[in-house]
Design a protein around this motif. Sequence first.
Motif, PDB file in Angstrom:
ATOM      1  N   MET A   1     -11.517 -10.162 -68.477  1.00 45.85           N
ATOM      2  CA  MET A   1     -10.141 -10.717 -68.132  1.00 45.85           C
ATOM      3  C   MET A   1      -9.162 -10.411 -69.355  1.00 45.85           C
ATOM      4  SD  MET A   1      -9.180 -15.126 -67.487  1.00 45.85           S
ATOM      5  CE  MET A   1      -9.216 -15.480 -69.121  1.00 45.85           C
ATOM      6  N   SER A   2      -7.950 -10.232 -68.576  1.00 47.51           N
ATOM      7  CA  SER A   2      -6.714  -9.807 -69.601  1.00 47.51           C
ATOM      8  C   SER A   2      -6.635 -11.147 -70.682  1.00 47.51           C
ATOM      9  CB  SER A   2      -5.683  -9.538 -69.001  1.00 47.51           C
ATOM     10  OG  SER A   2      -4.426  -9.485 -69.757  1.00 47.51           O
ATOM     11  N   LYS A   3      -6.232 -10.710 -71.738  1.00 46.32           N
ATOM     12  CA  LYS A   3      -6.158 -11.713 -72.838  1.00 46.32           C
ATOM     13  C   LYS A   3      -4.612 -12.223 -72.942  1.00 46.32           C
ATOM     14  CE  LYS A   3      -9.658 -10.164 -76.165  1.00 46.32           C
ATOM     15  NZ  LYS A   3     -10.099  -9.622 -77.267  1.00 46.32           N
ATOM     16  N   SER A   4      -3.562 -11.574 -71.919  1.00 48.41           N
ATOM     17  CA  SER A   4      -2.293 -11.810 -71.820  1.00 48.41           C
ATOM     18  C   SER A   4      -1.688 -11.785 -70.684  1.00 48.41           C
ATOM     19  CB  SER A   4      -1.554 -11.091 -73.082  1.00 48.41           C
ATOM     20  OG  SER A   4      -0.309 -11.416 -73.199  1.00 48.41           O
ATOM     21  N   GLY A   5      -0.995 -12.563 -70.218  1.00 52.10           N
ATOM     22  CA  GLY A   5      -0.242 -12.122 -69.032  1.00 52.10           C
ATOM     23  C   GLY A   5       1.128 -11.189 -69.074  1.00 52.10           C
ATOM     24  N   THR A   6       1.360 -10.884 -67.960  1.00 55.63           N
ATOM     25  CA  THR A   6       2.633 -10.010 -67.797  1.00 55.63           C
ATOM     26  C   THR A   6       4.151 -10.614 -68.059  1.00 55.63           C
ATOM     27  OG1 THR A   6       1.504  -8.775 -66.378  1.00 55.63           O
ATOM     28  CG2 THR A   6       3.967  -8.337 -66.464  1.00 55.63           C
ATOM     29  N   ILE A   7       4.690 -10.166 -69.070  1.00 55.06           N
ATOM     30  CA  ILE A   7       6.099 -10.519 -69.233  1.00 55.06           C
ATOM     31  C   ILE A   7       7.144  -9.790 -68.500  1.00 55.06           C
ATOM     32  CG2 ILE A   7       7.679 -10.900 -71.227  1.00 55.06           C
ATOM     33  CD1 ILE A   7       5.394 -11.106 -73.030  1.00 55.06           C
ATOM     34  N   CYS A   8       7.856 -10.372 -67.900  1.00 53.63           N
ATOM     35  CA  CYS A   8       9.219  -9.904 -67.146  1.00 53.63           C
ATOM     36  C   CYS A   8      10.412 -10.526 -67.592  1.00 53.63           C
ATOM     37  CB  CYS A   8       8.796 -10.002 -65.636  1.00 53.63           C
ATOM     38  SG  CYS A   8       7.272  -9.120 -64.910  1.00 53.63           S
ATOM     39  N   ALA A   9      11.291  -9.792 -68.005  1.00 56.72           N
ATOM     40  CA  ALA A   9      12.638 -10.289 -68.247  1.00 56.72           C
ATOM     41  C   ALA A   9      13.433  -9.749 -67.462  1.00 56.72           C
ATOM     42  CB  ALA A   9      13.048 -10.050 -69.714  1.00 56.72           C
ATOM     43  N   GLY A  10      14.528 -10.470 -66.914  1.00 55.78           N
ATOM     44  CA  GLY A  10      15.702  -9.750 -66.224  1.00 55.78           C
ATOM     45  C   GLY A  10      16.879 -10.626 -66.038  1.00 55.78           C
ATOM     46  N   MET A  11      17.859 -10.514 -65.158  1.00 61.12           N
ATOM     47  CA  MET A  11      19.088 -11.321 -65.062  1.00 61.12           C
ATOM     48  C   MET A  11      19.167 -11.652 -63.632  1.00 61.12           C
ATOM     49  SD  MET A  11      19.333  -7.780 -64.978  1.00 61.12           S
ATOM     50  CE  MET A  11      19.975  -6.530 -63.796  1.00 61.12           C
ATOM     51  N   GLY A  12      20.396 -12.420 -63.732  1.00 56.90           N
ATOM     52  CA  GLY A  12      20.670 -13.099 -62.400  1.00 56.90           C
ATOM     53  C   GLY A  12      21.575 -12.205 -61.484  1.00 56.90           C
ATOM     54  N   GLY A  13      20.744 -11.502 -60.221  1.00 55.86           N
ATOM     55  CA  GLY A  13      21.450 -10.713 -59.400  1.00 55.86           C
ATOM     56  C   GLY A  13      21.499  -9.499 -59.859  1.00 55.86           C
ATOM     57  N   TRP A  14      22.163  -8.592 -59.170  1.00 56.14           N
ATOM     58  CA  TRP A  14      22.722  -7.234 -59.514  1.00 56.14           C
ATOM     59  C   TRP A  14      23.963  -6.907 -59.201  1.00 56.14           C
ATOM     60  CZ3 TRP A  14      18.991  -8.544 -55.767  1.00 56.14           C
ATOM     61  CH2 TRP A  14      19.411  -8.357 -54.254  1.00 56.14           C
ATOM     62  N   THR A  15      24.754  -7.786 -58.467  1.00 54.69           N
ATOM     63  CA  THR A  15      26.302  -7.577 -58.071  1.00 54.69           C
ATOM     64  C   THR A  15      26.997  -8.432 -58.926  1.00 54.69           C
ATOM     65  OG1 THR A  15      25.561  -7.087 -56.011  1.00 54.69           O
ATOM     66  CG2 THR A  15      27.905  -7.613 -56.208  1.00 54.69           C
ATOM     67  N   PHE A  16      27.819  -7.883 -59.918  1.00 57.68           N
ATOM     68  CA  PHE A  16      28.843  -8.513 -60.865  1.00 57.68           C
ATOM     69  C   PHE A  16      29.888  -7.791 -61.324  1.00 57.68           C
ATOM     70  CE2 PHE A  16      29.323 -10.600 -65.050  1.00 57.68           C
ATOM     71  CZ  PHE A  16      30.156 -11.718 -64.458  1.00 57.68           C
ATOM     72  N   GLU A  17      31.080  -7.856 -60.934  1.00 57.80           N
ATOM     73  CA  GLU A  17      32.070  -6.889 -61.105  1.00 57.80           C
ATOM     74  C   GLU A  17      32.054  -6.505 -62.511  1.00 57.80           C
ATOM     75  OE1 GLU A  17      37.023  -6.133 -60.487  1.00 57.80           O
ATOM     76  OE2 GLU A  17      35.874  -8.180 -59.683  1.00 57.80           O
ATOM     77  N   PRO A  18      32.094  -7.078 -63.537  1.00 55.23           N
ATOM     78  CA  PRO A  18      32.068  -6.461 -64.965  1.00 55.23           C
ATOM     79  C   PRO A  18      30.895  -5.678 -65.275  1.00 55.23           C
ATOM     80  CG  PRO A  18      32.462  -8.843 -65.094  1.00 55.23           C
ATOM     81  CD  PRO A  18      32.104  -8.511 -63.652  1.00 55.23           C
ATOM     82  N   TRP A  19      29.825  -5.706 -64.430  1.00 45.28           N
ATOM     83  CA  TRP A  19      28.755  -4.871 -64.638  1.00 45.28           C
ATOM     84  C   TRP A  19      28.989  -3.225 -63.919  1.00 45.28           C
ATOM     85  CZ3 TRP A  19      24.096  -8.458 -62.537  1.00 45.28           C
ATOM     86  CH2 TRP A  19      24.032  -9.485 -63.691  1.00 45.28           C
TER      87      TRP A  19
END
Length: 268
Positions: free
Chosen positions: A1-19
């Motif tokens: 068994m894996s000794k560590s889980g998967t880490i996922c980092a992200g943001m809220g949504g993908w549509t934001f005018e300044p982006w």
Amino acid sequence: MSKSGTICAGMGGWTFEPWDTSFYPDKLSKAKQLHYASRQVPSIEVNGTYYSSFKEPTFVKWANEAPDGFVYALKGNRFVTNRRVLGEAGESVERFLGSGLVALGDKLGPIVWQFAPTKKFDPDDFEAFLKLLPERQEGVALRHAVEVRNDSFIVPEFAALARKYRVAIVYADHAKYPDIADATGDFIYARLQTGSDDNPDCYTPGALDQWAERANIWAGGKVPADLRRADPTTEAPVKPRDVFIYFISEGKVRAPFGAMALMRRVSN
């Protein structure tokens, strides 16, 4: 068994005018923004499902746009959580879960049920709500998380209910909302909301180092000792847990860069 889980980092949504200018390549069409964003971070939290109803073709499109291994976290619809009696939300829960979101398949991440700051902890009614959350929908496994925003939830009874129904408590790094780090489910969900647009990576390098350390501790099955728990006397089983961390709200212009910077720091 894996000794560590998967880490996922992200943001809220993908549509934001300044982006359009700060994150996306020059002249990239809006139709291609999801394709691009889903290849820069391993996960995105979808806020639109909180406000609006979507149908299966939309979820199919999202699934096809993202690469293998990518996951979407979905906000549960507000008609479920913005009510006086939570135990009466059964029909709304069924309508939301039956809207076609299972078409995301293995790209379906946690479902986050968010509550208003005015919603106080009522043990009986909150348990009635948790009973409404199924473990599967049309054969697809579901993972549920709850984000509470009232200090009345900082009690052992709340953590005990979340453990009983194997629902994760969202850890909120927020200026006003309660921060509750009890590990009550099979995964960890954190929302980082004290960043700044003045920081190139949303959070300072030192803060990102600290969150990366916490993420690795969570993934390894423990709870960071420096974070508050609602029930500090009950230890969660030490086992690998997947960790979902999203950069939200404050510092939103730089949120994608915060997620990418955190991913460069974590062990997986």
